[in-house]
Design a protein around this motif. Structure first.
Motif, mmCIF file in Angstrom:
data_model
loop_
_atom_site.group_PDB
_atom_site.id
_atom_site.type_symbol
_atom_site.label_atom_id
_atom_site.label_comp_id
_atom_site.label_asym_id
_atom_site.label_seq_id
_atom_site.Cartn_x
_atom_site.Cartn_y
_atom_site.Cartn_z
ATOM 1 N N ASN A 1 1.862 0.078 -15.769
ATOM 2 C CA ASN A 1 1.134 1.033 -16.610
ATOM 3 C C ASN A 1 1.358 2.487 -16.213
ATOM 4 O O ASN A 1 0.684 3.380 -16.726
ATOM 5 C CB ASN A 1 -0.363 0.694 -16.576
ATOM 6 C CG ASN A 1 -0.635 -0.653 -17.228
ATOM 7 O OD1 ASN A 1 -0.336 -0.848 -18.399
ATOM 8 N ND2 ASN A 1 -1.167 -1.591 -16.482
ATOM 9 N N LEU A 2 2.327 2.724 -15.317
ATOM 10 C CA LEU A 2 2.620 4.088 -14.887
ATOM 11 C C LEU A 2 3.138 4.912 -16.066
ATOM 12 O O LEU A 2 3.868 4.406 -16.910
ATOM 13 C CB LEU A 2 3.680 4.034 -13.780
ATOM 14 C CG LEU A 2 3.614 5.107 -12.695
ATOM 15 C CD1 LEU A 2 2.361 4.962 -11.846
ATOM 16 C CD2 LEU A 2 4.839 5.033 -11.793
ATOM 17 N N GLU B 1 0.830 -1.212 0.000
ATOM 18 C CA GLU B 1 0.000 0.000 0.000
ATOM 19 C C GLU B 1 0.867 1.266 0.000
ATOM 20 O O GLU B 1 0.564 2.240 -0.708
ATOM 21 C CB GLU B 1 -0.946 -0.011 1.204
ATOM 22 C CG GLU B 1 -2.119 -0.964 0.993
ATOM 23 C CD GLU B 1 -2.909 -1.253 2.266
ATOM 24 O OE1 GLU B 1 -2.679 -0.575 3.287
ATOM 25 O OE2 GLU B 1 -3.757 -2.162 2.218
ATOM 26 N N LYS C 1 2.144 6.634 -6.958
ATOM 27 C CA LYS C 1 1.070 7.534 -7.410
ATOM 28 C C LYS C 1 1.487 8.993 -7.212
ATOM 29 O O LYS C 1 1.345 9.824 -8.125
ATOM 30 C CB LYS C 1 -0.211 7.226 -6.625
ATOM 31 C CG LYS C 1 -1.455 7.961 -7.108
ATOM 32 C CD LYS C 1 -2.695 7.398 -6.424
ATOM 33 C CE LYS C 1 -3.962 7.973 -7.050
ATOM 34 N NZ LYS C 1 -4.172 9.389 -6.730
ATOM 35 N N ASP D 1 4.229 9.914 -9.686
ATOM 36 C CA ASP D 1 3.716 9.937 -11.055
ATOM 37 C C ASP D 1 2.942 11.229 -11.319
ATOM 38 O O ASP D 1 2.953 11.748 -12.439
ATOM 39 C CB ASP D 1 2.816 8.717 -11.295
ATOM 40 C CG ASP D 1 2.439 8.537 -12.749
ATOM 41 O OD1 ASP D 1 3.339 8.643 -13.620
ATOM 42 O OD2 ASP D 1 1.251 8.283 -13.040
ATOM 43 N N GLN E 1 -2.207 -7.136 -7.458
ATOM 44 C CA GLN E 1 -2.042 -6.802 -8.881
ATOM 45 C C GLN E 1 -2.515 -5.387 -9.163
ATOM 46 O O GLN E 1 -1.826 -4.593 -9.795
ATOM 47 C CB GLN E 1 -2.876 -7.770 -9.754
ATOM 48 C CG GLN E 1 -2.256 -9.127 -9.914
ATOM 49 C CD GLN E 1 -1.207 -9.150 -11.010
ATOM 50 O OE1 GLN E 1 -0.456 -8.201 -11.203
ATOM 51 N NE2 GLN E 1 -1.123 -10.239 -11.709
ATOM 52 N N GLU E 2 -3.723 -5.090 -8.684
ATOM 53 C CA GLU E 2 -4.326 -3.793 -8.994
ATOM 54 C C GLU E 2 -3.560 -2.647 -8.327
ATOM 55 O O GLU E 2 -3.266 -1.630 -8.952
ATOM 56 C CB GLU E 2 -5.785 -3.794 -8.517
ATOM 57 C CG GLU E 2 -6.521 -2.506 -8.833
ATOM 58 C CD GLU E 2 -7.916 -2.470 -8.211
ATOM 59 O OE1 GLU E 2 -8.539 -1.415 -8.309
ATOM 60 O OE2 GLU E 2 -8.356 -3.476 -7.621
ATOM 61 N N LEU E 3 -3.223 -2.833 -7.046
ATOM 62 C CA LEU E 3 -2.609 -1.757 -6.258
ATOM 63 C C LEU E 3 -1.184 -1.461 -6.681
ATOM 64 O O LEU E 3 -0.762 -0.313 -6.678
ATOM 65 C CB LEU E 3 -2.587 -2.151 -4.781
ATOM 66 C CG LEU E 3 -3.592 -1.541 -3.827
ATOM 67 C CD1 LEU E 3 -3.249 -1.938 -2.402
ATOM 68 C CD2 LEU E 3 -3.697 -0.036 -3.945
ATOM 69 N N LEU E 4 -0.422 -2.502 -7.021
ATOM 70 C CA LEU E 4 1.010 -2.285 -7.223
ATOM 71 C C LEU E 4 1.541 -2.780 -8.562
ATOM 72 O O LEU E 4 2.090 -1.999 -9.336
ATOM 73 C CB LEU E 4 1.799 -2.935 -6.077
ATOM 74 C CG LEU E 4 3.305 -2.680 -6.097
ATOM 75 C CD1 LEU E 4 3.645 -1.201 -6.082
ATOM 76 C CD2 LEU E 4 3.980 -3.380 -4.922
ATOM 77 N N HIS F 1 2.308 1.761 -3.458
ATOM 78 C CA HIS F 1 1.275 2.309 -4.350
ATOM 79 C C HIS F 1 1.183 3.825 -4.173
ATOM 80 O O HIS F 1 1.182 4.585 -5.145
ATOM 81 C CB HIS F 1 -0.079 1.664 -4.051
ATOM 82 C CG HIS F 1 -1.229 2.370 -4.726
ATOM 83 N ND1 HIS F 1 -1.612 2.106 -6.026
ATOM 84 C CD2 HIS F 1 -2.048 3.366 -4.294
ATOM 85 C CE1 HIS F 1 -2.620 2.895 -6.353
ATOM 86 N NE2 HIS F 1 -2.902 3.671 -5.319
ATOM 87 N N ASP G 1 0.300 -4.211 -11.575
ATOM 88 C CA ASP G 1 -0.253 -3.645 -12.815
ATOM 89 C C ASP G 1 -0.121 -2.126 -12.807
ATOM 90 O O ASP G 1 0.089 -1.501 -13.847
ATOM 91 C CB ASP G 1 -1.732 -4.026 -12.972
ATOM 92 C CG ASP G 1 -1.916 -5.496 -13.306
ATOM 93 O OD1 ASP G 1 -0.911 -6.181 -13.600
ATOM 94 O OD2 ASP G 1 -3.065 -5.976 -13.264
ATOM 95 N N PHE G 2 -0.252 -1.543 -11.624
ATOM 96 C CA PHE G 2 -0.170 -0.084 -11.480
ATOM 97 C C PHE G 2 1.196 0.426 -11.940
ATOM 98 O O PHE G 2 1.291 1.384 -12.704
ATOM 99 C CB PHE G 2 -0.444 0.293 -10.016
ATOM 100 C CG PHE G 2 -0.542 1.771 -9.778
ATOM 101 C CD1 PHE G 2 -1.679 2.475 -10.166
ATOM 102 C CD2 PHE G 2 0.487 2.471 -9.160
ATOM 103 C CE1 PHE G 2 -1.777 3.852 -9.946
ATOM 104 C CE2 PHE G 2 0.401 3.844 -8.941
ATOM 105 C CZ PHE G 2 -0.742 4.532 -9.332
#
Length: 261
Positions: free
Chosen positions: A97-98, A35, A42, A45, A88-91, A38, A93-94
């Motif tokens: 795709n950054l 978390e 974020k 980015d 996957q979603e939080l870190l 992530h 794949d995130f």
């Protein structure tokens, strides 16, 4: 900037250094660390001053030695599925795709979730003492967090099958020969080397780089047409201020100063 318990973030020359800092656990990933990562990715980015992110582990032993097994050893099927999906979603794949390029500076063991995190980064540089592997089948589970998908994309199906089935480790030179890492560098020079790469990247158009990341990734997505994504992204570049500056600078025989728009 946020205060973190398991990571720390430093900035220099438009480069953000995110360091996973759990040395007693060899920087193993637990839920809180995922978390925090992530949030750090974020935040950086979204910061227009940050052109490149370098991810590494603290100390000289481990990048990330895996997931924190004590957290999920007693999970049910439903809990295990939710763990994989949320991670996957939080870190993973995130990060993949950054819009901001992410370099993994693999400074030691990158095992299981650690190698999966390194593979989610846009490319990898390893120290000479780095060791990589997906040992999950030795624990009665399969690689999660994209391990069964990204490893074959990088090293080919046959080599990925061997690495996954044997649960063994490979050294940095083997990883380079397989295409898993781009460069192998002495540990004491690893971050400087990655910073020099980052500075080269940061001289180019961040808008174009973000578009290139999306286009490259589209070629690996089920149901996506990478060529079509490239055509669309290429065309969109013509409407950017970066394109006007880049082409004008070229014609005027000067270095471009990209506005990032």
């Amino acid at each position: 900037m946020e205060e973190y318990r398991n990571i720390y973030v430093e900035e220099d020359n438009g480069i953000a250094f995110i360091t996973i800092d759990r040395p007693a656990k060899l920087n193993a990933l637990n839920r809180e660390t995922i978390e925090e990562l992530h949030d750090a990715f974020k935040e950086n980015d979204e910061d227009p001053e940050i052109k490149v992110i370098i991810l590494t582990g603290s100390g000289d032993k481990a990048f990330v030695a895996g997931a924190d097994i004590s957290e999920f050893a007693d999970f049910s099927v439903k809990e295990g599925s939710a763990l994989a999906a949320k991670g996957q979603e939080l870190l993973f794949d995130f990060v993949e795709n950054l819009s901001t390029p992410v370099i993994a500076a693999v400074n030691g063991f990158a095992l299981g979730g650690g190698l999966e995190l390194a593979m989610a980064c846009h490319f990898r540089v390893a120290s000479h003492n780095a060791k990589m592997g997906l040992p999950e089948v030795s624990l009665g589970v399969i690689p999660g967090y994209g391990g069964t998908q990204r490893l074959p994309q990088l090293v080919g199906k046959g080599k990925a099958m061997e690495m996954i089935m044997t649960a063994g480790m490979i050294n940095a030179e083997e990883a380079k020969s397989y295409g898993l890492v781009n460069h192998v560098i002495a540990q004491e020079e690893l971050l400087d080397y990655c910073e020099n790469l980052a500075l080269k990247i940061s001289k180019n158009s961040g808008v174009a780089i973000a578009a290139a990341i999306r286009a490259v990734n589209a070629g690996y997505k089920e149901g996506a047409d990478g060529y079509q994504a490239e055509i669309q992204a290429f065309g969109n570049c013509f409407g950017t201020e970066d394109f006007k500056e880049g082409t004008t600078a070229f014609l005027e025989k000067r270095k471009a100063v990209f506005p990032g728009k």
